[in-house]
Design a protein around this motif. Sequence first.
Motif, PDB file in Angstrom:
ATOM      1  N   PRO A  30       0.920  -1.270   0.003  1.00  0.00           N
ATOM      2  CA  PRO A  30       0.109   0.076  -0.188  1.00  0.00           C
ATOM      3  C   PRO A  30       0.874   1.519   0.078  1.00  0.00           C
ATOM      4  N   LEU A  31       2.012   1.106   0.649  1.00  0.00           N
ATOM      5  CA  LEU A  31       2.891   2.464   0.548  1.00  0.00           C
ATOM      6  C   LEU A  31       3.359   2.525  -0.791  1.00  0.00           C
ATOM      7  N   LEU A  32       3.981   1.472  -1.303  1.00  0.00           N
ATOM      8  CA  LEU A  32       4.283   1.972  -2.653  1.00  0.00           C
ATOM      9  C   LEU A  32       3.336   2.386  -3.517  1.00  0.00           C
ATOM     10  N   ASP A  33       2.065   1.528  -3.581  1.00  0.00           N
ATOM     11  CA  ASP A  33       1.179   1.884  -4.404  1.00  0.00           C
ATOM     12  C   ASP A  33       0.965   3.490  -4.351  1.00  0.00           C
ATOM     13  N   GLU A  34       0.927   4.069  -2.940  1.00  0.00           N
ATOM     14  CA  GLU A  34       0.557   5.589  -2.849  1.00  0.00           C
ATOM     15  C   GLU A  34       1.843   6.461  -3.304  1.00  0.00           C
ATOM     16  N   ALA A  35       3.119   6.020  -3.237  1.00  0.00           N
ATOM     17  CA  ALA A  35       4.277   6.440  -3.863  1.00  0.00           C
ATOM     18  C   ALA A  35       4.169   6.604  -5.342  1.00  0.00           C
ATOM     19  N   ILE A  36       3.628   5.535  -5.868  1.00  0.00           N
ATOM     20  CA  ILE A  36       3.646   5.434  -7.398  1.00  0.00           C
ATOM     21  C   ILE A  36       2.460   6.406  -7.803  1.00  0.00           C
ATOM     22  N   ARG A  37       1.470   6.548  -7.186  1.00  0.00           N
ATOM     23  CA  ARG A  37       0.361   7.322  -7.513  1.00  0.00           C
ATOM     24  C   ARG A  37       0.699   8.626  -7.509  1.00  0.00           C
ATOM     25  N   LEU A  38       1.468   9.047  -6.295  1.00  0.00           N
ATOM     26  CA  LEU A  38       1.581  10.698  -5.962  1.00  0.00           C
ATOM     27  C   LEU A  38       2.833  11.260  -7.144  1.00  0.00           C
ATOM     28  N   ALA A  39       3.979   9.869  -7.209  1.00  0.00           N
ATOM     29  CA  ALA A  39       5.041  10.381  -8.167  1.00  0.00           C
ATOM     30  C   ALA A  39       4.606  10.508  -9.702  1.00  0.00           C
ATOM     31  N   GLY A  40       3.451   9.661  -9.862  1.00  0.00           N
ATOM     32  CA  GLY A  40       3.020   9.870 -11.353  1.00  0.00           C
ATOM     33  C   GLY A  40       2.644  11.341 -11.804  1.00  0.00           C
ATOM     34  N   SER A  41       2.330  12.110 -10.788  1.00  0.00           N
ATOM     35  CA  SER A  41       1.952  13.409 -11.095  1.00  0.00           C
ATOM     36  C   SER A  41       3.127  14.405 -10.702  1.00  0.00           C
ATOM     37  N   TRP A  42       4.231  13.776 -10.484  1.00  0.00           N
ATOM     38  CA  TRP A  42       5.251  14.649  -9.962  1.00  0.00           C
ATOM     39  C   TRP A  42       6.574  14.385 -10.543  1.00  0.00           C
ATOM     40  N   SER A  43       6.823  13.153 -11.118  1.00  0.00           N
ATOM     41  CA  SER A  43       8.007  13.113 -11.597  1.00  0.00           C
ATOM     42  C   SER A  43       8.235  11.338 -12.275  1.00  0.00           C
ATOM     43  N   PRO A  44       8.070  11.223 -13.601  1.00  0.00           N
ATOM     44  CA  PRO A  44       8.363   9.806 -14.437  1.00  0.00           C
ATOM     45  C   PRO A  44       9.478   9.031 -13.837  1.00  0.00           C
ATOM     46  N   LEU A  45      10.453   9.643 -13.472  1.00  0.00           N
ATOM     47  CA  LEU A  45      11.653   9.074 -12.905  1.00  0.00           C
ATOM     48  C   LEU A  45      11.399   8.520 -11.350  1.00  0.00           C
ATOM     49  N   GLU A  46      10.824   9.230 -10.673  1.00  0.00           N
ATOM     50  CA  GLU A  46      10.311   8.769  -9.311  1.00  0.00           C
ATOM     51  C   GLU A  46       9.405   7.754  -9.558  1.00  0.00           C
ATOM     52  N   GLN A  47       8.351   7.807 -10.367  1.00  0.00           N
ATOM     53  CA  GLN A  47       7.399   6.705 -10.494  1.00  0.00           C
ATOM     54  C   GLN A  47       8.311   5.329 -10.990  1.00  0.00           C
ATOM     55  N   CYS A  48       9.130   5.755 -11.787  1.00  0.00           N
ATOM     56  CA  CYS A  48       9.972   4.522 -12.118  1.00  0.00           C
ATOM     57  C   CYS A  48      10.497   3.552 -11.029  1.00  0.00           C
ATOM     58  N   TRP A  49      11.190   4.480 -10.273  1.00  0.00           N
ATOM     59  CA  TRP A  49      11.857   3.924  -8.924  1.00  0.00           C
ATOM     60  C   TRP A  49      10.687   3.047  -7.993  1.00  0.00           C
ATOM     61  N   ALA A  50       9.609   3.758  -7.920  1.00  0.00           N
ATOM     62  CA  ALA A  50       8.708   3.140  -6.817  1.00  0.00           C
ATOM     63  C   ALA A  50       8.207   1.815  -7.548  1.00  0.00           C
TER      64      ALA A  50
END
Length: 127
Positions: A30-50
């Motif tokens: 659930p924590l990684l899902d939240e990070a993926i969701r939030l990073a998607g609107s912030w940074s594709p690179l951060e989304q990739c890492w999550a």
Amino acid sequence: DLPTFVVLVARPAGSGMAFARIGDYKESFPLLDEAIRLAGSWSPLEQCWALESKTKAALRASEPDLAAASMCALADAARLVESSPVEKGIKEILRLSAPQTGAPNLEEAREHLQETVFSRGRVRRRE
């Protein structure tokens, strides 16, 4: 700004990765899902890492369907970034997922991830 990013994305990502490292996947996902969701609107690179972290955790937790879904999402997100660490993570995911046979969704996801990164010439196949 950076403080907003740290509060919104880095905290759940870091916590999710920490739980995954100790094998507590119930808390991790659930924590990684939240990070993926939030990073998607912030940074594709951060989304990739999550997504990379979630995929590795799903593989280690023997959750092939979850790993497959994460791999497909990673393939889509990876198209938007040029990053050696992401490429290295993708190689590790392909290595970790190779021995897991008999999961059709996972095999299809591996092919999708390979096609995505190899078609751009960003990750070299082993000769």
